[in-house]
Design a protein around this motif. Structure first.
Motif, mmCIF file in Angstrom:
data_model
loop_
_atom_site.group_PDB
_atom_site.id
_atom_site.type_symbol
_atom_site.label_atom_id
_atom_site.label_comp_id
_atom_site.label_asym_id
_atom_site.label_seq_id
_atom_site.Cartn_x
_atom_site.Cartn_y
_atom_site.Cartn_z
ATOM 1 N N HIS A 27 -27.294 22.648 8.096
ATOM 2 C CA HIS A 27 -25.875 22.652 8.625
ATOM 3 C C HIS A 27 -25.982 23.450 9.857
ATOM 4 C CE1 HIS A 27 -21.589 24.321 8.835
ATOM 5 N NE2 HIS A 27 -21.734 23.230 8.617
ATOM 6 N N PHE A 28 -24.851 24.234 10.297
ATOM 7 C CA PHE A 28 -24.859 25.186 11.261
ATOM 8 C C PHE A 28 -24.958 27.047 10.653
ATOM 9 C CE2 PHE A 28 -20.542 24.366 12.273
ATOM 10 C CZ PHE A 28 -20.317 26.132 11.745
ATOM 11 N N SER A 29 -24.383 26.556 10.135
ATOM 12 C CA SER A 29 -24.390 27.827 8.803
ATOM 13 C C SER A 29 -25.539 28.195 8.264
ATOM 14 C CB SER A 29 -23.131 27.557 8.379
ATOM 15 O OG SER A 29 -23.452 26.913 7.244
ATOM 16 N N GLY A 30 -26.475 27.181 8.304
ATOM 17 C CA GLY A 30 -28.098 27.660 7.516
ATOM 18 C C GLY A 30 -27.981 26.815 6.079
ATOM 19 N N MET A 31 -26.779 26.713 6.116
ATOM 20 C CA MET A 31 -26.509 25.867 4.573
ATOM 21 C C MET A 31 -27.575 24.300 4.383
ATOM 22 S SD MET A 31 -23.417 25.731 2.876
ATOM 23 C CE MET A 31 -23.972 25.288 0.568
ATOM 24 N N ALA A 82 -20.870 16.008 10.025
ATOM 25 C CA ALA A 82 -21.046 15.990 11.197
ATOM 26 C C ALA A 82 -21.774 16.600 12.279
ATOM 27 C CB ALA A 82 -19.619 15.536 11.839
ATOM 28 N N ASN A 83 -22.009 18.293 11.732
ATOM 29 C CA ASN A 83 -21.982 19.681 12.166
ATOM 30 C C ASN A 83 -23.847 20.155 11.565
ATOM 31 O OD1 ASN A 83 -20.505 20.313 14.361
ATOM 32 N ND2 ASN A 83 -18.756 19.631 12.473
ATOM 33 N N THR A 84 -24.009 18.628 11.271
ATOM 34 C CA THR A 84 -26.013 19.320 10.092
ATOM 35 C C THR A 84 -26.659 18.390 10.705
ATOM 36 O OG1 THR A 84 -24.337 19.192 7.682
ATOM 37 C CG2 THR A 84 -26.851 18.708 8.150
ATOM 38 N N LYS A 85 -27.682 19.149 11.022
ATOM 39 C CA LYS A 85 -28.847 18.662 11.757
ATOM 40 C C LYS A 85 -30.028 18.182 10.135
ATOM 41 C CE LYS A 85 -32.759 19.621 14.781
ATOM 42 N NZ LYS A 85 -33.334 20.050 15.576
ATOM 43 N N TRP A 86 -29.667 16.641 10.122
ATOM 44 C CA TRP A 86 -30.481 15.841 8.955
ATOM 45 C C TRP A 86 -31.672 15.956 9.727
ATOM 46 C CZ3 TRP A 86 -27.335 15.637 5.208
ATOM 47 C CH2 TRP A 86 -26.126 15.434 5.231
ATOM 48 N N ASP A 87 -32.362 15.803 8.197
ATOM 49 C CA ASP A 87 -34.505 16.112 8.573
ATOM 50 C C ASP A 87 -34.575 14.534 8.352
ATOM 51 O OD1 ASP A 87 -33.977 18.226 6.921
ATOM 52 O OD2 ASP A 87 -35.057 17.712 5.605
ATOM 53 N N ILE A 94 -21.333 10.988 11.929
ATOM 54 C CA ILE A 94 -20.968 10.239 10.204
ATOM 55 C C ILE A 94 -19.557 9.306 9.541
ATOM 56 C CG2 ILE A 94 -20.031 11.697 8.217
ATOM 57 C CD1 ILE A 94 -23.423 12.605 9.385
ATOM 58 N N LEU A 95 -19.455 8.235 9.026
ATOM 59 C CA LEU A 95 -18.904 7.470 8.850
ATOM 60 C C LEU A 95 -18.244 7.937 7.565
ATOM 61 C CD1 LEU A 95 -21.129 3.624 9.723
ATOM 62 C CD2 LEU A 95 -19.305 5.801 11.168
ATOM 63 N N THR A 96 -16.976 7.604 7.290
ATOM 64 C CA THR A 96 -15.949 7.854 6.389
ATOM 65 C C THR A 96 -16.386 6.105 5.443
ATOM 66 O OG1 THR A 96 -13.864 7.027 7.587
ATOM 67 C CG2 THR A 96 -14.468 9.398 7.101
ATOM 68 N N CYS A 97 -16.087 5.888 4.567
ATOM 69 C CA CYS A 97 -16.684 4.462 3.867
ATOM 70 C C CYS A 97 -15.420 4.893 2.008
ATOM 71 C CB CYS A 97 -17.835 4.208 3.069
ATOM 72 S SG CYS A 97 -17.683 2.490 2.879
ATOM 73 N N PRO A 98 -14.942 4.394 2.261
ATOM 74 C CA PRO A 98 -14.005 3.116 2.873
ATOM 75 C C PRO A 98 -13.592 4.220 4.191
ATOM 76 C CG PRO A 98 -12.814 4.051 1.048
ATOM 77 C CD PRO A 98 -13.930 4.334 0.794
ATOM 78 N N SER A 99 -12.463 3.757 5.208
ATOM 79 C CA SER A 99 -11.648 4.166 5.977
ATOM 80 C C SER A 99 -10.658 4.547 5.547
ATOM 81 C CB SER A 99 -11.802 2.766 7.271
ATOM 82 O OG SER A 99 -10.121 3.283 7.683
ATOM 83 N N ILE A 100 -10.745 5.580 6.666
ATOM 84 C CA ILE A 100 -9.391 6.597 6.214
ATOM 85 C C ILE A 100 -7.643 6.318 6.062
ATOM 86 C CG2 ILE A 100 -11.046 8.489 6.929
ATOM 87 C CD1 ILE A 100 -8.694 8.675 9.363
ATOM 88 N N HIS A 101 -8.017 4.542 6.679
ATOM 89 C CA HIS A 101 -7.034 3.706 6.808
ATOM 90 C C HIS A 101 -6.597 2.858 5.140
ATOM 91 C CE1 HIS A 101 -7.466 4.334 11.168
ATOM 92 N NE2 HIS A 101 -6.433 4.745 10.801
ATOM 93 N N SER A 159 -23.440 5.505 23.943
ATOM 94 C CA SER A 159 -25.339 6.308 23.933
ATOM 95 C C SER A 159 -25.397 6.922 22.371
ATOM 96 C CB SER A 159 -25.553 7.144 24.793
ATOM 97 O OG SER A 159 -24.299 8.016 24.062
ATOM 98 N N LEU A 160 -24.237 6.871 22.059
ATOM 99 C CA LEU A 160 -23.381 7.734 20.511
ATOM 100 C C LEU A 160 -24.297 8.679 20.200
ATOM 101 C CD1 LEU A 160 -23.763 4.166 18.281
ATOM 102 C CD2 LEU A 160 -21.305 5.562 19.037
ATOM 103 N N GLU A 161 -24.645 9.395 21.286
ATOM 104 C CA GLU A 161 -25.445 10.423 21.120
ATOM 105 C C GLU A 161 -24.359 11.199 21.017
ATOM 106 O OE1 GLU A 161 -27.821 11.111 23.981
ATOM 107 O OE2 GLU A 161 -28.915 9.658 23.907
ATOM 108 N N ARG A 162 -24.591 12.492 19.658
ATOM 109 C CA ARG A 162 -23.316 13.639 19.632
ATOM 110 C C ARG A 162 -23.073 14.651 20.669
ATOM 111 N NH1 ARG A 162 -21.923 14.752 15.046
ATOM 112 N NH2 ARG A 162 -20.286 16.220 16.409
ATOM 113 N N LYS A 163 -21.848 15.336 21.139
ATOM 114 C CA LYS A 163 -21.831 15.653 22.063
ATOM 115 C C LYS A 163 -21.235 16.806 21.382
ATOM 116 C CE LYS A 163 -21.523 12.147 25.455
ATOM 117 N NZ LYS A 163 -20.588 11.248 26.632
#
Length: 167
Positions: A27-31, A82-87, A94-101, A159-163
């Motif tokens: 995570h950007f916090s270092g955690m 979503a703010n984590t750099k995954w190895d 990040i996808l919620t599953c099931p949908s939040i709806h 592109s699905l690149e995070r901004k």
């Protein structure tokens, strides 16, 4: 319930996606954090982003349904992911599953469309089962990126690149 639900989703989507379970990232916090699954399309030929990957955070809706604290904690957890750099994957949607709806809580919110659009800008989409499309990766409430019955849809053009920062 949550464990059985994960197995059902994996069994259904395993023809189209490779699953990487319990992936760690920073995570950007270092955690150091760990996500349930990261999925990568087996066939990337129709995807604009040839390195596309999605994280999935499963939840048992019975644990969050009708409970504002648990619901917002789930969304906050997804924002952290979503703010984590995954190895080996970097920053991904990040996808919620099931949908939040699928929760009664969101059905009561008048601005649900606004919420899912904001979530998309925060790097969160939904993995949901739609009547005519099957399991679908959805961003911004109604943009199908991929669906079980139609394959790659908006993923051909996005592109699905995070901004981050100014958008």
């Amino acid at each position: 319930m949550e464990k059985e639900f994960k197995v059902e989703v994996k069994n259904t989507l395993s023809n189209d996606f490779d699953f990487y379970s319990e992936v760690q990232g920073t995570h950007f916090s270092g955690m150091r954090l760990r996500i349930d699954d990261i999925v990568v399309p087996k066939d990337i030929s129709n995807w604009k982003n040839k390195k596309v990957a999605f994280g999935i955070e499963y939840k048992d809706t019975k644990r969050i349904d009708g409970d504002t604290t648990n619901f917002t904690s789930w969304i906050a957890q997804c924002v952290d992911y979503a703010n984590t750099k995954w190895d080996n994957f970097g920053y991904i949607y990040i996808l919620t599953c099931p949908s939040i709806h699928s929760t009664s809580f969101i059905k009561e919110v008048d601005k649900e469309k606004m919420l899912t659009k904001v979530m998309s800008h925060l790097g969160i989409g939904e993995l949901k089962n739609l009547d005519r499309y099957g399991w679908s990766i959805v961003l911004q409430e109604n943009h199908r990126i991929w669906s079980e019955f139609r394959g790659v849809e908006s993923g051909k053009h996005w592109s699905l690149e995070r901004k981050f920062g100014s958008r």
